[in-house]
Write a protein that holds these residues in place. Structure first.
Motif, PDB file in Angstrom:
ATOM      1  N   SER A 201     -45.485  21.207  74.254  1.00 53.86           N
ATOM      2  CA  SER A 201     -46.695  20.972  75.025  1.00 53.86           C
ATOM      3  C   SER A 201     -47.929  21.011  74.125  1.00 53.86           C
ATOM      4  O   SER A 201     -48.848  20.192  74.277  1.00 53.86           O
ATOM      5  CB  SER A 201     -46.832  22.021  76.133  1.00 53.86           C
ATOM      6  OG  SER A 201     -47.908  21.709  76.992  1.00 53.86           O
ATOM      7  N   ALA A 202     -47.955  21.937  73.164  1.00 48.15           N
ATOM      8  CA  ALA A 202     -49.085  22.014  72.244  1.00 48.15           C
ATOM      9  C   ALA A 202     -49.192  20.748  71.396  1.00 48.15           C
ATOM     10  O   ALA A 202     -50.297  20.246  71.143  1.00 48.15           O
ATOM     11  CB  ALA A 202     -48.952  23.240  71.346  1.00 48.15           C
ATOM     12  N   ASN A 203     -48.058  20.222  70.981  1.00 41.26           N
ATOM     13  CA  ASN A 203     -48.067  18.984  70.192  1.00 41.26           C
ATOM     14  C   ASN A 203     -48.540  17.796  71.019  1.00 41.26           C
ATOM     15  O   ASN A 203     -49.304  16.943  70.532  1.00 41.26           O
ATOM     16  CB  ASN A 203     -46.677  18.712  69.624  1.00 41.26           C
ATOM     17  CG  ASN A 203     -46.286  19.698  68.540  1.00 41.26           C
ATOM     18  OD1 ASN A 203     -47.139  20.291  67.882  1.00 41.26           O
ATOM     19  ND2 ASN A 203     -44.986  19.889  68.353  1.00 41.26           N
ATOM     20  N   ILE A 204     -48.093  17.733  72.286  1.00 43.77           N
ATOM     21  CA  ILE A 204     -48.514  16.652  73.168  1.00 43.77           C
ATOM     22  C   ILE A 204     -50.027  16.725  73.406  1.00 43.77           C
ATOM     23  O   ILE A 204     -50.731  15.701  73.420  1.00 43.77           O
ATOM     24  CB  ILE A 204     -47.753  16.712  74.502  1.00 43.77           C
ATOM     25  CG1 ILE A 204     -46.259  16.436  74.284  1.00 43.77           C
ATOM     26  CG2 ILE A 204     -48.333  15.725  75.510  1.00 43.77           C
ATOM     27  CD1 ILE A 204     -45.948  15.040  73.802  1.00 43.77           C
ATOM     28  N   TYR A 205     -50.540  17.928  73.588  1.00 42.12           N
ATOM     29  CA  TYR A 205     -51.978  18.153  73.785  1.00 42.12           C
ATOM     30  C   TYR A 205     -52.767  17.552  72.632  1.00 42.12           C
ATOM     31  O   TYR A 205     -53.744  16.802  72.838  1.00 42.12           O
ATOM     32  CB  TYR A 205     -52.201  19.657  73.903  1.00 42.12           C
ATOM     33  CG  TYR A 205     -53.623  20.150  74.030  1.00 42.12           C
ATOM     34  CD1 TYR A 205     -54.091  20.649  75.243  1.00 42.12           C
ATOM     35  CD2 TYR A 205     -54.491  20.186  72.941  1.00 42.12           C
ATOM     36  CE1 TYR A 205     -55.381  21.150  75.366  1.00 42.12           C
ATOM     37  CE2 TYR A 205     -55.784  20.675  73.055  1.00 42.12           C
ATOM     38  CZ  TYR A 205     -56.217  21.160  74.263  1.00 42.12           C
ATOM     39  OH  TYR A 205     -57.492  21.650  74.379  1.00 42.12           O
ATOM     40  N   ILE A 206     -52.367  17.868  71.391  1.00 44.15           N
ATOM     41  CA  ILE A 206     -53.060  17.348  70.209  1.00 44.15           C
ATOM     42  C   ILE A 206     -52.930  15.827  70.140  1.00 44.15           C
ATOM     43  O   ILE A 206     -53.907  15.112  69.849  1.00 44.15           O
ATOM     44  CB  ILE A 206     -52.505  17.987  68.924  1.00 44.15           C
ATOM     45  CG1 ILE A 206     -52.775  19.493  68.915  1.00 44.15           C
ATOM     46  CG2 ILE A 206     -53.104  17.321  67.692  1.00 44.15           C
ATOM     47  CD1 ILE A 206     -54.224  19.872  68.812  1.00 44.15           C
ATOM     48  N   PHE A 236     -54.840  28.454  76.304  1.00 41.33           N
ATOM     49  CA  PHE A 236     -55.175  29.658  75.543  1.00 41.33           C
ATOM     50  C   PHE A 236     -56.243  29.210  74.558  1.00 41.33           C
ATOM     51  O   PHE A 236     -56.272  28.054  74.147  1.00 41.33           O
ATOM     52  CB  PHE A 236     -53.961  30.277  74.856  1.00 41.33           C
ATOM     53  CG  PHE A 236     -53.173  29.319  73.994  1.00 41.33           C
ATOM     54  CD1 PHE A 236     -53.423  29.207  72.643  1.00 41.33           C
ATOM     55  CD2 PHE A 236     -52.165  28.534  74.548  1.00 41.33           C
ATOM     56  CE1 PHE A 236     -52.690  28.326  71.852  1.00 41.33           C
ATOM     57  CE2 PHE A 236     -51.425  27.656  73.764  1.00 41.33           C
ATOM     58  CZ  PHE A 236     -51.697  27.552  72.405  1.00 41.33           C
ATOM     59  N   SER A 237     -57.155  30.096  74.217  1.00 43.54           N
ATOM     60  CA  SER A 237     -58.380  29.603  73.600  1.00 43.54           C
ATOM     61  C   SER A 237     -58.165  29.040  72.193  1.00 43.54           C
ATOM     62  O   SER A 237     -58.956  28.224  71.729  1.00 43.54           O
ATOM     63  CB  SER A 237     -59.443  30.713  73.568  1.00 43.54           C
ATOM     64  OG  SER A 237     -59.144  31.688  72.599  1.00 43.54           O
ATOM     65  N   LYS A 238     -57.092  29.445  71.493  1.00 43.67           N
ATOM     66  CA  LYS A 238     -56.829  28.906  70.161  1.00 43.67           C
ATOM     67  C   LYS A 238     -56.450  27.426  70.225  1.00 43.67           C
ATOM     68  O   LYS A 238     -56.623  26.684  69.254  1.00 43.67           O
ATOM     69  CB  LYS A 238     -55.704  29.714  69.498  1.00 43.67           C
ATOM     70  CG  LYS A 238     -55.416  29.374  68.040  1.00 43.67           C
ATOM     71  CD  LYS A 238     -56.544  29.771  67.126  1.00 43.67           C
ATOM     72  CE  LYS A 238     -56.181  29.592  65.663  1.00 43.67           C
ATOM     73  NZ  LYS A 238     -55.176  30.581  65.191  1.00 43.67           N
ATOM     74  N   MET A 239     -55.930  26.980  71.368  1.00 34.87           N
ATOM     75  CA  MET A 239     -55.476  25.595  71.496  1.00 34.87           C
ATOM     76  C   MET A 239     -56.627  24.617  71.281  1.00 34.87           C
ATOM     77  O   MET A 239     -56.492  23.620  70.576  1.00 34.87           O
ATOM     78  CB  MET A 239     -54.852  25.385  72.890  1.00 34.87           C
ATOM     79  CG  MET A 239     -54.157  24.052  73.075  1.00 34.87           C
ATOM     80  SD  MET A 239     -52.619  23.898  72.155  1.00 34.87           S
ATOM     81  CE  MET A 239     -53.077  22.705  70.929  1.00 34.87           C
ATOM     82  N   GLY A 240     -57.768  24.889  71.876  1.00 30.99           N
ATOM     83  CA  GLY A 240     -58.907  24.009  71.696  1.00 30.99           C
ATOM     84  C   GLY A 240     -59.400  23.973  70.273  1.00 30.99           C
ATOM     85  O   GLY A 240     -59.833  22.929  69.766  1.00 30.99           O
ATOM     86  N   LEU A 241     -59.331  25.115  69.585  1.00 31.19           N
ATOM     87  CA  LEU A 241     -59.764  25.162  68.185  1.00 31.19           C
ATOM     88  C   LEU A 241     -58.862  24.294  67.318  1.00 31.19           C
ATOM     89  O   LEU A 241     -59.339  23.599  66.408  1.00 31.19           O
ATOM     90  CB  LEU A 241     -59.753  26.606  67.687  1.00 31.19           C
ATOM     91  CG  LEU A 241     -60.233  26.829  66.251  1.00 31.19           C
ATOM     92  CD1 LEU A 241     -61.669  26.335  66.076  1.00 31.19           C
ATOM     93  CD2 LEU A 241     -60.120  28.307  65.879  1.00 31.19           C
ATOM     94  N   ALA A 243     -57.332  21.601  68.228  1.00 28.65           N
ATOM     95  CA  ALA A 243     -57.700  20.201  68.474  1.00 28.65           C
ATOM     96  C   ALA A 243     -59.014  19.849  67.779  1.00 28.65           C
ATOM     97  O   ALA A 243     -59.142  18.787  67.152  1.00 28.65           O
ATOM     98  CB  ALA A 243     -57.798  19.948  69.972  1.00 28.65           C
ATOM     99  N   LEU A 244     -59.998  20.732  67.891  1.00 28.27           N
ATOM    100  CA  LEU A 244     -61.291  20.473  67.266  1.00 28.27           C
ATOM    101  C   LEU A 244     -61.142  20.278  65.760  1.00 28.27           C
ATOM    102  O   LEU A 244     -61.758  19.376  65.170  1.00 28.27           O
ATOM    103  CB  LEU A 244     -62.253  21.627  67.564  1.00 28.27           C
ATOM    104  CG  LEU A 244     -63.620  21.558  66.887  1.00 28.27           C
ATOM    105  CD1 LEU A 244     -64.397  20.332  67.353  1.00 28.27           C
ATOM    106  CD2 LEU A 244     -64.418  22.834  67.158  1.00 28.27           C
ATOM    107  N   ARG A 245     -60.333  21.092  65.143  1.00 33.30           N
ATOM    108  CA  ARG A 245     -60.188  21.024  63.683  1.00 33.30           C
ATOM    109  C   ARG A 245     -59.604  19.697  63.214  1.00 33.30           C
ATOM    110  O   ARG A 245     -59.826  19.299  62.070  1.00 33.30           O
ATOM    111  CB  ARG A 245     -59.316  22.184  63.204  1.00 33.30           C
ATOM    112  CG  ARG A 245     -60.042  23.531  63.203  1.00 33.30           C
ATOM    113  CD  ARG A 245     -59.098  24.671  62.886  1.00 33.30           C
ATOM    114  NE  ARG A 245     -59.826  25.933  62.708  1.00 33.30           N
ATOM    115  CZ  ARG A 245     -59.244  27.131  62.648  1.00 33.30           C
ATOM    116  NH1 ARG A 245     -57.910  27.219  62.744  1.00 33.30           N
ATOM    117  NH2 ARG A 245     -59.968  28.215  62.482  1.00 33.30           N
TER     118      ARG A 245
END
Length: 388
Positions: A201-206, A236-241, A243-245
């Motif tokens: 899911s984290a990979n799909i998000y990115i 979870f708040s690290k997820m957005g970071l 993506a931003l990076r």
């Protein structure tokens, strides 16, 4: 004509669990929770609250008599619905005493649905500029005790009044979106906890963010330096970071520093609540408005994502008096006055659920200080109450 978010309210229950306590109970290094996923606290939901009461408590912060007389569209975004047929928006309309001459609809697509509701509300206001729209994003994120997703649970509700000439954020007509049939997260109708493949899911998000962002820049000829802040759905708040990076190399060092700084301010409140599903992006927006370094007229970019999967990138212009559209003091008091529970109490509260066999249950509402509470179930109907 400008339309968008005029006012915002927020509610979360009166209990929380410190993530250090959960880490110690699960035999993990607390840094895995505080740094690795970026969470400090997690909301814990008593039996006296559900998505309807949380949404009502959030909306009650901001509704005026003028709102009540002009709202004729209620859009309730949730993936924690209480009925397979009747919309949560109808219960809410009754609880808040809103006019019966309204449309009241429940919207579902995982964590994305509040953005769908926002876009529907915008289109409605462009045709009916003298009316107002109430958008609710309320959820209870449940993955189960001692599961891999346990540390990304949370609960709460964000309420938004939409209008012409909005106080907070004027929405643009520029957006890009993407939908794919992806099994990264789902919840069968027979289950009370979600099913999730966290790494997938984290990979799909990115992947979704990069696809939609680059499509947006190509379609509308914008670049990262056009924005003072980018906002993200934060399971979870690290997820957005993360993506931003992935896009910071596209801009200069000053803009990258500004975007990173504002991201940190945009996750201050999410770190204290956990995952709100549909409300996560909009709690992050509230946190940025309250804590960020912003100026009126600034362009904000927002990335909305819902597993399953659907995503959208859209933008808005911050209005000069945006701080008058929400009550920062009230929200901070709500967060500060919560009661910390230990892990055994959290586990007991997690396992305490309403009956699913049609039997009657009356809840003890005396310990819930909230204005709107769930008093139990009688004759297979939820009993909602407004307290003085």
């Amino acid at each position: 004509m400008k339309v968008g978010i005029d006012k915002m309210g927020f509610y979360t229950p009166q209990y929380f669990l410190d993530m250090t306590d959960l880490a110690n109970a699960r035999g993990d290094d607390p840094d895995k929770y505080h740094i690795g996923i970026g969470q400090s606290q997690m909301a814990v939901v008593p039996i006296t609250q559900d998505v309807v009461t949380m949404a009502a408590n959030a909306a009650a912060q901001i509704l005026t008599d003028e709102d009540r007389s002009t709202i004729d569209l209620i859009l309730f975004a949730t993936e924690s619905g209480i009925d397979n047929s009747k919309a949560a928006a109808i219960y809410l309309q009754h609880l808040l005493g809103l006019t019966e001459h309204t449309r009241a609809i429940e919207v579902k697509e995982a964590c994305y649905s509040a953005t769908a509701a926002l876009q529907l509300g915008k289109d409605y206001l462009l045709v009916h500029p003298k009316r107002r729209v109430l958008v609710l994003a309320a959820d209870i994120a449940r993955y189960g005790l001692k599961t891999s997703g346990e540390i990304t649970q949370g609960a709460g509700a964000v309420a938004m009044v939409m209008s012409e000439n909005p106080t907070i954020l004027a929405l643009s007509n520029e957006s890009t979106y993407l939908t794919r049939d992806v099994m990264d997260f789902w919840r069968p109708v027979y289950a009370t906890e979600a099913r999730v493949d966290g790494h997938y899911s984290a990979n799909i998000y990115i992947d979704f963010f990069q696809d939609i962002w680059h499509r947006f820049t190509q379609t509308y000829h914008h670049q990262l330096s056009d924005y003072q802040a980018l906002l993200f759905h934060l399971p979870f708040s690290k997820m957005g970071l993360k993506a931003l990076r992935t896009v910071l190399p596209e801009t200069d060092s000053d803009n990258a520093e500004q975007l990173t700084s504002n991201f940190e301010q945009a996750r201050v409140w999410n770190r204290r609540v956990g995952n709100l599903y549909t409300g996560s992006l909009y709690l992050s927006l509230l946190s940025l408005l309250a804590n960020g370094d912003l100026t009126g007229g600034a362009s904000l970019g927002l990335f909305s994502y819902g597993s399953g999967a659907e995503g959208e990138f859209f933008t808005g212009t911050l209005q000069p008096n945006y701080r008058t559209g929400f009550n920062q003091v009230e929200i901070e008091q709500l967060l500060d006055m919560r009661h910390q529970v230990d892990v055994p109490t959290y586990e007991q509260m997690f396992l305490t659920q309403l009956p699913t066999d049609g039997s009657t249950q009356l809840n003890n509402i005396s310990e819930d200080p909230s204005r709107f509470v769930l008093a139990g179930v009688k004759e297979e109907q939820r009993q909602y109450r407004e307290q003085n």
